[in-house]
Scaffold this motif. Structure first.
Motif, PDB file in Angstrom:
ATOM      1  N   GLN A  78       0.854  -1.188   0.000  1.00 24.22           N
ATOM      2  CA  GLN A  78       0.000   0.000   0.000  1.00 24.22           C
ATOM      3  C   GLN A  78       0.885   1.231   0.000  1.00 24.22           C
ATOM      4  N   PRO A  79       0.394   2.321  -0.577  1.00 28.80           N
ATOM      5  CA  PRO A  79       1.186   3.548  -0.552  1.00 28.80           C
ATOM      6  C   PRO A  79       1.244   4.156   0.846  1.00 28.80           C
ATOM      7  N   ASP A  80       2.249   4.993   1.050  1.00 33.64           N
ATOM      8  CA  ASP A  80       2.357   5.754   2.283  1.00 33.64           C
ATOM      9  C   ASP A  80       1.140   6.677   2.366  1.00 33.64           C
ATOM     10  N   ARG A  81       0.521   6.767   3.511  1.00 35.48           N
ATOM     11  CA  ARG A  81      -0.749   7.493   3.649  1.00 35.48           C
ATOM     12  C   ARG A  81      -0.598   8.929   4.127  1.00 35.48           C
ATOM     13  N   ARG A  82       0.628   9.363   4.380  1.00 39.98           N
ATOM     14  CA  ARG A  82       0.814  10.708   4.936  1.00 39.98           C
ATOM     15  C   ARG A  82       0.288  11.798   3.996  1.00 39.98           C
ATOM     16  N   LEU A  83      -0.175  12.872   4.598  1.00 45.34           N
ATOM     17  CA  LEU A  83      -0.606  14.046   3.856  1.00 45.34           C
ATOM     18  C   LEU A  83       0.620  14.723   3.268  1.00 45.34           C
ATOM     19  N   ARG A  84       0.590  15.015   1.980  1.00 45.51           N
ATOM     20  CA  ARG A  84       1.716  15.644   1.286  1.00 45.51           C
ATOM     21  C   ARG A  84       1.203  16.880   0.570  1.00 45.51           C
ATOM     22  N   ILE A  85       1.748  18.012   0.940  1.00 44.78           N
ATOM     23  CA  ILE A  85       1.350  19.254   0.285  1.00 44.78           C
ATOM     24  C   ILE A  85       2.599  19.863  -0.335  1.00 44.78           C
ATOM     25  N   GLY A  86       2.642  19.788  -1.649  1.00 46.37           N
ATOM     26  CA  GLY A  86       3.778  20.318  -2.390  1.00 46.37           C
ATOM     27  C   GLY A  86       3.353  21.446  -3.303  1.00 46.37           C
ATOM     28  N   VAL A  87       4.255  21.855  -4.160  1.00 48.65           N
ATOM     29  CA  VAL A  87       3.992  22.962  -5.080  1.00 48.65           C
ATOM     30  C   VAL A  87       2.820  22.646  -6.001  1.00 48.65           C
ATOM     31  N   GLY A  88       2.762  21.417  -6.510  1.00 44.91           N
ATOM     32  CA  GLY A  88       1.671  21.038  -7.412  1.00 44.91           C
ATOM     33  C   GLY A  88       0.310  21.135  -6.746  1.00 44.91           C
ATOM     34  N   GLU A  89       0.217  20.648  -5.515  1.00 44.29           N
ATOM     35  CA  GLU A  89      -1.050  20.710  -4.791  1.00 44.29           C
ATOM     36  C   GLU A  89      -1.445  22.157  -4.501  1.00 44.29           C
ATOM     37  N   LEU A  90      -0.470  22.976  -4.115  1.00 41.77           N
ATOM     38  CA  LEU A  90      -0.759  24.388  -3.851  1.00 41.77           C
ATOM     39  C   LEU A  90      -1.211  25.116  -5.113  1.00 41.77           C
ATOM     40  N   ARG A  91      -0.608  24.760  -6.238  1.00 45.02           N
ATOM     41  CA  ARG A  91      -0.984  25.376  -7.516  1.00 45.02           C
ATOM     42  C   ARG A  91      -2.430  25.019  -7.869  1.00 45.02           C
ATOM     43  N   GLU A 145      -9.980  20.175  -1.687  1.00 45.64           N
ATOM     44  CA  GLU A 145      -9.904  18.917  -2.434  1.00 45.64           C
ATOM     45  C   GLU A 145      -8.502  18.582  -2.952  1.00 45.64           C
ATOM     46  N   PRO A 146      -7.781  19.496  -3.600  1.00 37.72           N
ATOM     47  CA  PRO A 146      -6.448  19.121  -4.088  1.00 37.72           C
ATOM     48  C   PRO A 146      -5.444  18.871  -2.958  1.00 37.72           C
ATOM     49  N   LEU A 147      -5.717  19.370  -1.778  1.00 39.99           N
ATOM     50  CA  LEU A 147      -4.801  19.175  -0.660  1.00 39.99           C
ATOM     51  C   LEU A 147      -5.048  17.859   0.075  1.00 39.99           C
ATOM     52  N   LEU A 148      -6.313  17.448   0.207  1.00 42.10           N
ATOM     53  CA  LEU A 148      -6.653  16.275   1.012  1.00 42.10           C
ATOM     54  C   LEU A 148      -6.999  15.027   0.204  1.00 42.10           C
ATOM     55  N   LEU A 149      -7.572  15.193  -0.988  1.00 41.33           N
ATOM     56  CA  LEU A 149      -8.038  14.042  -1.760  1.00 41.33           C
ATOM     57  C   LEU A 149      -6.932  13.045  -2.131  1.00 41.33           C
ATOM     58  N   PRO A 150      -5.742  13.482  -2.564  1.00 38.57           N
ATOM     59  CA  PRO A 150      -4.707  12.489  -2.900  1.00 38.57           C
ATOM     60  C   PRO A 150      -4.334  11.581  -1.723  1.00 38.57           C
ATOM     61  N   ALA A 151      -4.236  12.133  -0.525  1.00 41.00           N
ATOM     62  CA  ALA A 151      -3.915  11.311   0.648  1.00 41.00           C
ATOM     63  C   ALA A 151      -5.053  10.339   0.952  1.00 41.00           C
ATOM     64  N   TYR A 152      -6.277  10.786   0.796  1.00 38.94           N
ATOM     65  CA  TYR A 152      -7.424   9.910   1.028  1.00 38.94           C
ATOM     66  C   TYR A 152      -7.425   8.758   0.018  1.00 38.94           C
TER      67      TYR A 152
END
Length: 179
Positions: free
Chosen positions: A24-37, A80-87
Motif C-alpha cells: 500500500q502507498p504511504d498514507r501521509r498528507l503531502r502538500i507540495g507545489v503542485g497541490e498548492l498550484r 480537495e487538491p490538498l486532502l483528496l490524494p492522501a485519502y
C-alpha cells in the motif's frame, strides 16, 4: 491454496499467475507545489466570496447569504487538491504479479476499481525520488505505485519481469544452416 484462489482474488488472476509483491502507498498528507498550484483558484474563490458577502451584508443580509454558494464551491476547490490524494492513497492497494501490475482502489463514491497494466520489455518504468519513492509505469504519468517504502525492491522485480517477458531471439543451429 494458490494465490489465484486466495480470498479476494477469485476471478482476477489467471490460474497460473503468481503474486510477486503486494503493498500500500504511504498514507501521509503531502502538500507540495503542485497541490498548492491546484488549490490556488479555490483560495481566490473563497477570498472573493467572503469580500462580496461582507459588502453585500452591509446593504441586504439575504443578498449576502447568496454568497454562501460561492463560499462552499471555493472551499471545495481549496481543500480537495490538498486532502483528496492522501485519502485516495489510504484506499489503494498495489499488486505485482508475474505478468502485470495492478492498482486497486475502494472509495465510497466510485466503489471498487481495479486497473491492470501489462508489464513487458517495452513498458516504460521509472523510479521517482521521494520520501518514500514512487515507481511509474504504463501509458500515462498517473500509472504507478506511488510512495512505496519498498520501491527499490519493486523496481528490481519489475526489471526482472521485463527481462523474462522480453521476446526471445530465434536461435539457429549452425549445423542446419544452408551453405
Amino acid at each position: 491454496m494458490s494465490e489465484a484462489s486466495a480470498p479476494g482474488w477469485q476471478g482476477i488472476l489467471a490460474s497460473d499467475e503468481r503474486i510477486l509483491w503486494q503493498g500500500q502507498p504511504d498514507r501521509r498528507l503531502r502538500i507540495g507545489v503542485g497541490e498548492l498550484r491546484r488549490a490556488a483558484p479555490g483560495l481566490f474563490f473563497v477570498a472573493f466570496s467572503l469580500f462580496w458577502m461582507y459588502n453585500a451584508a452591509r446593504s441586504s443580509v439575504p443578498f449576502a447569504l447568496f454568497g454562501l454558494i460561492f463560499l462552499v464551491i471555493g472551499l471545495r476547490k481549496l481543500v480537495e487538491p490538498l486532502l483528496l490524494p492522501a485519502y485516495l492513497r489510504s484506499r489503494s492497494w498495489y499488486t505485482l504479479t508475474d505478468r502485470r501490475a495492478i492498482v486497486a482502489t475502494d472509495t465510497p463514491v466510485q466503489g471498487r476499481r481495479l486497473i491492470s497494466y501489462p508489464i513487458d520489455a517495452a513498458t516504460p518504468v521509472e523510479m521517482v525520488d521521494g520520501d518514500p519513492p514512487s515507481i511509474l509505469f504504463g501509458p500515462d504519468a498517473d500509472a504507478g505505485f506511488r510512495f512505496i517504502p519498498e520501491a527499490e525492491h519493486v523496481l528490481g522485480l519489475l526489471r526482472e519481469l521485463q527481462r523474462s517477458n522480453a521476446p526471445r531471439p530465434e536461435t539457429t543451429d549452425p549445423e542446419t544452416q544452408p551453405e
